[in-house]
Design a protein around this motif. Structure first.
Motif, mmCIF file in Angstrom:
data_model
loop_
_atom_site.group_PDB
_atom_site.id
_atom_site.type_symbol
_atom_site.label_atom_id
_atom_site.label_comp_id
_atom_site.label_asym_id
_atom_site.label_seq_id
_atom_site.Cartn_x
_atom_site.Cartn_y
_atom_site.Cartn_z
ATOM 1 N N PHE A 1 -20.883 19.092 -34.951
ATOM 2 C CA PHE A 1 -21.718 17.965 -34.501
ATOM 3 C C PHE A 1 -20.843 16.830 -33.939
ATOM 4 O O PHE A 1 -21.279 16.069 -33.093
ATOM 5 N N PHE A 2 -19.642 16.720 -34.486
ATOM 6 C CA PHE A 2 -18.786 15.584 -34.172
ATOM 7 C C PHE A 2 -17.683 15.930 -33.165
ATOM 8 O O PHE A 2 -16.764 15.147 -32.964
ATOM 9 N N SER B 1 -17.122 13.279 -30.624
ATOM 10 C CA SER B 1 -17.361 11.929 -31.126
ATOM 11 C C SER B 1 -16.155 11.021 -30.996
ATOM 12 O O SER B 1 -15.012 11.466 -31.015
ATOM 13 N N ASP B 2 -16.469 9.744 -30.911
ATOM 14 C CA ASP B 2 -15.463 8.688 -30.981
ATOM 15 C C ASP B 2 -15.306 8.377 -32.477
ATOM 16 O O ASP B 2 -16.087 7.625 -33.054
ATOM 17 N N LEU C 1 -20.032 3.132 -39.574
ATOM 18 C CA LEU C 1 -20.381 3.592 -40.919
ATOM 19 C C LEU C 1 -19.932 2.565 -41.958
ATOM 20 O O LEU C 1 -20.651 2.267 -42.917
ATOM 21 N N TYR D 1 -24.394 -4.793 -39.318
ATOM 22 C CA TYR D 1 -24.282 -3.467 -38.705
ATOM 23 C C TYR D 1 -24.523 -3.608 -37.204
ATOM 24 O O TYR D 1 -25.562 -4.123 -36.789
ATOM 25 N N LYS E 1 -26.447 1.648 -33.577
ATOM 26 C CA LYS E 1 -27.826 2.009 -33.231
ATOM 27 C C LYS E 1 -28.630 2.250 -34.505
ATOM 28 O O LYS E 1 -28.054 2.564 -35.547
ATOM 29 N N MET F 1 -30.930 4.545 -36.925
ATOM 30 C CA MET F 1 -30.633 5.938 -37.268
ATOM 31 C C MET F 1 -31.389 6.945 -36.399
ATOM 32 O O MET F 1 -30.882 8.017 -36.091
ATOM 33 N N ALA G 1 -29.563 6.928 -33.022
ATOM 34 C CA ALA G 1 -28.196 7.448 -33.147
ATOM 35 C C ALA G 1 -28.176 8.973 -33.246
ATOM 36 O O ALA G 1 -27.232 9.609 -32.787
ATOM 37 N N HIS G 2 -29.212 9.547 -33.851
ATOM 38 C CA HIS G 2 -29.204 10.986 -34.102
ATOM 39 C C HIS G 2 -30.207 11.755 -33.233
ATOM 40 O O HIS G 2 -30.410 12.950 -33.435
ATOM 41 N N MET H 1 -30.004 15.626 -31.723
ATOM 42 C CA MET H 1 -28.937 16.401 -32.377
ATOM 43 C C MET H 1 -29.479 17.612 -33.143
ATOM 44 O O MET H 1 -28.715 18.455 -33.572
ATOM 45 N N PHE I 1 -27.865 17.794 -43.347
ATOM 46 C CA PHE I 1 -27.903 16.518 -44.060
ATOM 47 C C PHE I 1 -27.300 16.680 -45.454
ATOM 48 O O PHE I 1 -26.475 15.871 -45.887
ATOM 49 N N LEU J 1 -23.564 16.916 -45.352
ATOM 50 C CA LEU J 1 -22.920 15.618 -45.121
ATOM 51 C C LEU J 1 -22.938 14.770 -46.397
ATOM 52 O O LEU J 1 -21.947 14.129 -46.750
#
Ligand code: HEM
Length: 152
Positions: free
Chosen positions: A67-68, A71-72, A80, A94, A97, A99, A102-103, A106, A113, A116
């Motif tokens: 998934f990553f 990613s940056d 996070l 914060y 974006k 949630m 952001a997701h 995906m 989940f 993670l």
């Protein structure tokens, strides 16, 4: 998640300016160890957990690390950190974006989940975070699942 230590350090400094650096004790003599944030070890503690979580656990977790792939990572860690700091009473804002946004797209499943969360628990265990504090943090993050998991 491809890991670039120097960038992580650079961003850690930037987010210090954006967040922890601006935080001041009220000076009223109240105990400082009284938020989840301070119990997690404050800025250094939370940043350490985020780094361990992302770079040692998720990055090596074949169930979810794809998934990553693009990613940056330093950017993700900064967001996070801010999110956990804000949720744990550390006074951060914060800047990421929501949630759902952001997701979006995906196709994250319940199993992803859970993987993670397992990786996060490992990082919290590594940092010797007390069970009650782990539960509190997971209790804050858990309800975000509704906006993150979009696939059966
Ligand atoms: C409670 C659980 C979770 C939380 C609190 C969380 C939090 C976040 C945050 C704060 C961001 C950054 C948003 C931004 O850039 O503005 C993000 C991005 C992301 N999340 Fe999550 N997330 C969770 C679960 C998951 C799961 C289960 C997956 C996949 C297995 C996932 C994959 C990603 C990816 C790929 C990004 C984009 C990273 C990037 O390229 O910058 N997240 N998440």
């Amino acid at each position: 998640m491809g890991i670039k230590q120097a960038l992580v350090i650079g961003l850690a400094m930037a987010s210090m300016a954006a967040c922890g650096g601006a935080k001041k004790d009220s000076g009223g003599g109240a105990p400082k160890g009284d938020t989840l944030y301070t119990r997690l070890g404050g800025e250094a503690g939370v940043k350490g957990v985020v780094k361990d979580f992302v770079e040692n656990n998720v990055a090596k977790d074949a169930r979810i690390n794809t998934f990553f792939a693009n990613s940056d990572i330093p950017g993700f860690e900064k967001k996070l950190y801010e999110q956990i700091c804000a949720a744990a009473g550390g006074g951060c804002t914060y800047s990421g974006k929501d949630m759902k946004t952001a997701h979006a797209g995906m196709k994250i499943k319940q199993a992803d989940f859970d993987a993670l969360v397992e990786d996060l628990v490992k990082a919290l265990d590594n940092a010797k975070v007390a069970d009650a504090d782990k539960q509190t943090l997971l209790g804050v993050l858990g309800p975000m699942k509704a906006d993150i998991v979009t696939e059966q």
